[in-house]
Scaffold this motif. Structure first.
Motif, PDB file in Angstrom:
ATOM      1  N   LEU A  83      -3.308   0.598   1.916  1.00 22.86           N
ATOM      2  CA  LEU A  83      -4.166  -0.217   1.046  1.00 22.86           C
ATOM      3  C   LEU A  83      -3.872  -1.705   1.171  1.00 22.86           C
ATOM      4  O   LEU A  83      -4.598  -2.541   0.640  1.00 22.86           O
ATOM      5  CB  LEU A  83      -3.990   0.211  -0.415  1.00 22.86           C
ATOM      6  CG  LEU A  83      -4.548   1.586  -0.790  1.00 22.86           C
ATOM      7  CD1 LEU A  83      -4.151   1.953  -2.212  1.00 22.86           C
ATOM      8  CD2 LEU A  83      -6.076   1.600  -0.649  1.00 22.86           C
ATOM      9  N   GLY A  84      -2.781  -2.052   1.858  1.00 26.49           N
ATOM     10  CA  GLY A  84      -2.419  -3.459   2.017  1.00 26.49           C
ATOM     11  C   GLY A  84      -1.609  -4.023   0.868  1.00 26.49           C
ATOM     12  O   GLY A  84      -1.415  -5.230   0.777  1.00 26.49           O
ATOM     13  N   ASP A  85      -1.103  -3.146  -0.020  1.00 24.46           N
ATOM     14  CA  ASP A  85      -0.295  -3.616  -1.145  1.00 24.46           C
ATOM     15  C   ASP A  85       1.142  -3.908  -0.732  1.00 24.46           C
ATOM     16  O   ASP A  85       1.901  -4.532  -1.480  1.00 24.46           O
ATOM     17  CB  ASP A  85      -0.293  -2.572  -2.270  1.00 24.46           C
ATOM     18  CG  ASP A  85      -1.680  -2.412  -2.883  1.00 24.46           C
ATOM     19  OD1 ASP A  85      -2.455  -3.384  -2.840  1.00 24.46           O
ATOM     20  OD2 ASP A  85      -1.989  -1.311  -3.387  1.00 24.46           O
ATOM     21  N   VAL A  86       1.529  -3.417   0.430  1.00 25.01           N
ATOM     22  CA  VAL A  86       2.831  -3.713   1.016  1.00 25.01           C
ATOM     23  C   VAL A  86       2.593  -3.808   2.520  1.00 25.01           C
ATOM     24  O   VAL A  86       1.707  -3.140   3.050  1.00 25.01           O
ATOM     25  CB  VAL A  86       3.871  -2.627   0.642  1.00 25.01           C
ATOM     26  CG1 VAL A  86       3.476  -1.277   1.188  1.00 25.01           C
ATOM     27  CG2 VAL A  86       5.265  -2.993   1.121  1.00 25.01           C
ATOM     28  N   GLN A  87       3.343  -4.666   3.202  1.00 29.28           N
ATOM     29  CA  GLN A  87       3.063  -4.908   4.618  1.00 29.28           C
ATOM     30  C   GLN A  87       4.045  -4.247   5.573  1.00 29.28           C
ATOM     31  O   GLN A  87       3.756  -4.096   6.755  1.00 29.28           O
ATOM     32  CB  GLN A  87       3.047  -6.420   4.900  1.00 29.28           C
ATOM     33  CG  GLN A  87       1.849  -7.147   4.338  1.00 29.28           C
ATOM     34  CD  GLN A  87       1.874  -7.242   2.823  1.00 29.28           C
ATOM     35  OE1 GLN A  87       2.902  -7.571   2.229  1.00 29.28           O
ATOM     36  NE2 GLN A  87       0.742  -6.951   2.188  1.00 29.28           N
ATOM     37  N   MET A  88       5.202  -3.841   5.070  1.00 27.00           N
ATOM     38  CA  MET A  88       6.190  -3.253   5.963  1.00 27.00           C
ATOM     39  C   MET A  88       7.010  -2.209   5.215  1.00 27.00           C
ATOM     40  O   MET A  88       7.419  -2.426   4.068  1.00 27.00           O
ATOM     41  CB  MET A  88       7.101  -4.343   6.543  1.00 27.00           C
ATOM     42  CG  MET A  88       7.803  -3.971   7.829  1.00 27.00           C
ATOM     43  SD  MET A  88       8.604  -5.408   8.624  1.00 27.00           S
ATOM     44  CE  MET A  88       7.184  -6.202   9.378  1.00 27.00           C
ATOM     45  N   LEU A  89       7.212  -1.089   5.868  1.00 30.69           N
ATOM     46  CA  LEU A  89       8.019   0.004   5.328  1.00 30.69           C
ATOM     47  C   LEU A  89       8.948   0.503   6.431  1.00 30.69           C
ATOM     48  O   LEU A  89       8.736   0.211   7.607  1.00 30.69           O
ATOM     49  CB  LEU A  89       7.139   1.176   4.873  1.00 30.69           C
ATOM     50  CG  LEU A  89       6.061   0.947   3.824  1.00 30.69           C
ATOM     51  CD1 LEU A  89       5.206   2.207   3.687  1.00 30.69           C
ATOM     52  CD2 LEU A  89       6.680   0.581   2.471  1.00 30.69           C
ATOM     53  N   LYS A 244      -4.073  -3.135  10.860  1.00 35.20           N
ATOM     54  CA  LYS A 244      -5.047  -4.222  10.682  1.00 35.20           C
ATOM     55  C   LYS A 244      -4.333  -5.530  10.356  1.00 35.20           C
ATOM     56  O   LYS A 244      -4.660  -6.593  10.899  1.00 35.20           O
ATOM     57  CB  LYS A 244      -6.036  -3.856   9.582  1.00 35.20           C
ATOM     58  CG  LYS A 244      -7.160  -4.849   9.398  1.00 35.20           C
ATOM     59  CD  LYS A 244      -8.159  -4.383   8.345  1.00 35.20           C
ATOM     60  CE  LYS A 244      -9.289  -5.391   8.165  1.00 35.20           C
ATOM     61  NZ  LYS A 244     -10.250  -4.954   7.113  1.00 35.20           N
ATOM     62  N   PHE A 245      -3.349  -5.460   9.477  1.00 36.19           N
ATOM     63  CA  PHE A 245      -2.566  -6.645   9.122  1.00 36.19           C
ATOM     64  C   PHE A 245      -1.853  -7.198  10.362  1.00 36.19           C
ATOM     65  O   PHE A 245      -1.900  -8.389  10.652  1.00 36.19           O
ATOM     66  CB  PHE A 245      -1.545  -6.291   8.043  1.00 36.19           C
ATOM     67  CG  PHE A 245      -0.466  -7.320   7.856  1.00 36.19           C
ATOM     68  CD1 PHE A 245      -0.714  -8.484   7.150  1.00 36.19           C
ATOM     69  CD2 PHE A 245       0.805  -7.134   8.410  1.00 36.19           C
ATOM     70  CE1 PHE A 245       0.281  -9.444   6.989  1.00 36.19           C
ATOM     71  CE2 PHE A 245       1.803  -8.082   8.261  1.00 36.19           C
ATOM     72  CZ  PHE A 245       1.525  -9.242   7.543  1.00 36.19           C
ATOM     73  N   TRP A 246      -1.203  -6.302  11.111  1.00 36.57           N
ATOM     74  CA  TRP A 246      -0.415  -6.708  12.272  1.00 36.57           C
ATOM     75  C   TRP A 246      -1.299  -7.351  13.341  1.00 36.57           C
ATOM     76  O   TRP A 246      -0.974  -8.409  13.883  1.00 36.57           O
ATOM     77  CB  TRP A 246       0.320  -5.505  12.833  1.00 36.57           C
ATOM     78  CG  TRP A 246       1.284  -5.799  13.940  1.00 36.57           C
ATOM     79  CD1 TRP A 246       1.158  -5.464  15.250  1.00 36.57           C
ATOM     80  CD2 TRP A 246       2.547  -6.472  13.832  1.00 36.57           C
ATOM     81  NE1 TRP A 246       2.253  -5.875  15.969  1.00 36.57           N
ATOM     82  CE2 TRP A 246       3.122  -6.502  15.129  1.00 36.57           C
ATOM     83  CE3 TRP A 246       3.244  -7.046  12.769  1.00 36.57           C
ATOM     84  CZ2 TRP A 246       4.361  -7.088  15.377  1.00 36.57           C
ATOM     85  CZ3 TRP A 246       4.481  -7.639  13.028  1.00 36.57           C
ATOM     86  CH2 TRP A 246       5.022  -7.660  14.309  1.00 36.57           C
ATOM     87  N   ASN A 247      -2.411  -6.721  13.631  1.00 36.66           N
ATOM     88  CA  ASN A 247      -3.312  -7.243  14.664  1.00 36.66           C
ATOM     89  C   ASN A 247      -4.020  -8.521  14.220  1.00 36.66           C
ATOM     90  O   ASN A 247      -4.513  -9.271  15.058  1.00 36.66           O
ATOM     91  CB  ASN A 247      -4.342  -6.183  15.047  1.00 36.66           C
ATOM     92  CG  ASN A 247      -3.709  -5.006  15.766  1.00 36.66           C
ATOM     93  OD1 ASN A 247      -2.722  -5.153  16.464  1.00 36.66           O
ATOM     94  ND2 ASN A 247      -4.264  -3.813  15.566  1.00 36.66           N
TER      95      ASN A 247
END
Length: 332
Positions: A83-89, A244-247
Motif C-alpha cells: 500500500l506504500g505505507d512503508v517503503q522497506m522491510l 513501484k516506489f523503487w523504480n
C-alpha cells in the motif's frame, strides 16, 4: 501589464513550490519486527547511518527505522509495503510463499549443511533470480540478510524426532514449516513473533524454532527450559521494497541505495554468526535452560524423518532448484 505580472508571479510561486517539494528528502520507512540487537536490527541501523552520511544522498533520502513491530506487526507489514505505507522491510523468507512458491526452498528442513552453503546458493544465479521473482507482484528484493540457523526449544528435552510427538510448536505462516512439524507428529501453531513469549509462558504452545539471537533478545530462555542445537533450518531475511516506489526513484539515487545495501549485507552476514554465538553464551550464563547438541547420528535421524517434506513440496519449488541448493553443500 498587470495580467502579465500576475502570470509571472503565479509561475514563480509554482516554481518555488516545485523547488521546495523537490528539496524534501525521500523518506524510506524501514520497519521490522525484532529487537535492535539482532542481525536484522543492526543491519537496518547500519543502512540508516550510511544513507545519512552519504554525500550523494544527503538531503535527498532519509531513512527512518522502526524496530520491534513498533510500526507494523508480523501480520500487517507486507500489506503496508504494497500500500506504500512503508517503503522497506526485511521479512523472514518464510513470508513469501503467497507471492512465489520457489522461495519455500529456504524453509526445507536440513537442506543446507551450514551458512557457507547458504551463501553459495544465494550468491549463485538461482539465488539471485529469486530476488526479482516477485517484481510482478509489487515486491522487489534487494538483498538476503542472515539471521542464522534454527534451533528447537521446548518445555521438555527433545533429542530425537519421537520426543517431539504431541508437542505444540509455534511456526511462522509457512506451509513447509507446518509440514515439517507434522512429519514428526508434532502440532504446528501459527503465531506472530511478538506473541511468542506469552504463548510459551501460558502454554498455548510448548516450543518453537528460532536462532540464538532471537531467543536471547526476546528472553525466550526465561520460559523454555530446553533447547536442542539442531541447526535444522534457516532464518534469513529478504530486504524488500515496493517495486513501484523503487523504480520511481532517480537512477542515481536508486543505484547508490543499492550500493549501500550491498555493503550493509556483507557486514550483516559477517556479524550474524558472531551475534548468535554471543547470544548462545548469554543463554548458558543465565542458567535458566539446558542446551543439548546433537550427535551426527541423531541429526541424521532428524534429517530422515523430515526428508518427506522435500518430496511434498518438490513440484511447487522446482526439483532443479532443490538440486542446486543441495549442490551448494559442496564447495567448488
Amino acid at each position: 501589464m498587470f495580467k502579465l505580472t500576475q502570470a509571472l508571479l503565479c509561475a514563480a510561486a509554482v516554481s518555488m513550490a516545485t523547488l521546495a517539494q523537490a528539496a524534501d528528502p525521500v523518506v524510506i520507512k524501514f520497519a521490522h519486527v525484532v529487537a535492535e540487537n539482532t542481525p536484522k536490527g543492526q543491519g537496518a541501523l547500519m543502512f540508516q547511518k550510511l544513507v545519512a552520511a552519504d554525500p550523494k544522498l544527503m538531503d535527498k533520502v532519509k531513512v527512518e527505522v522502526y524496530p520491534n513491530s513498533s510500526l507494523f506487526g508480523d501480520g500487517k507489514e507486507m500489506e503496508a509495503l504494497l500500500l506504500g505505507d512503508v517503503q522497506m522491510l526485511a521479512p523472514s523468507l518464510a513470508k513469501f510463499e503467497h507471492y512465489t512458491k520457489q522461495v519455500q526452498i529456504f524453509d526445507l528442513p536440513f537442506l543446507f549443511d551450514d551458512l557457507a552453503a547458504v551463501d553459495r546458493f544465494q550468491q549463485g544465479p538461482q539465488g539471485k533470480a529469486l530476488l526479482t521473482s516477485m517484481d510482478d507482484k509489487g515486491i522487489h528484493g534487494l538483498a538476503y540478510w542472515h539471521n542464522g540457523l534454527k534451533q528447537l526449544s521446548a518445555n521438555k528435552k527433545v533429542i530425537l524426532p519421537k520426543d517431539a510427538r504431541g508437542l505444540k510448536f509455534r511456526v511462522q505462516a509457512s506451509s513447509v514449516l507446518e509440514e515439517q512439524f507434522k512429519a514428526i507428529r508434532a502440532n504446528p501453531r501459527k503465531m506472530s513473533f511478538a506473541e511468542v513469549y506469552q504463548g510459551l509462558q501460558t502454554g498455548t504452545v510448548n516450543g518453537t524454532e528460532n536462532t540464538w539471537s532471537n531467543y536471547e533478545s526476546q528472553k525466550v530462555h526465561e520460559v523454555q527450559p530446553f533447547f536442542t542445537e539442531t541447526n535444522h533450518g534457516l532464518i534469513d531475511y529478504m530486504v524488500i521494497t515496493n517495486s513501484k516506489f523503487w523504480n520511481g526513484l532517480p537512477d542515481d539515487v536508486r543505484g547508490e541505495l543499492q550500493t549501500l545495501m550491498d555493503q550493509v549485507t556483507v557486514e550483516v552476514n559477517k556479524q550474524a554468526e558472531a551475534l548468535n554465538q554471543t547470544a548462545r553464551q548469554k543463554i548458558i550464563d543465565a542458567k535458566t535452560s539446558e542446551i543439548d547438541p546433537l550427535t551426527a547420528e541423531q541429526r541424521q535421524q532428524w534429517r530422515e524423518a523430515m526428508r518427506p517434506v522435500w518430496d511434498k513440496f518438490s513440484e511447487q519449488i522446482g526439483p532443479d532448484l532443490i538440486k542446486a541448493a543441495e549442490a551448494s553443500n559442496k564447495a567448488s
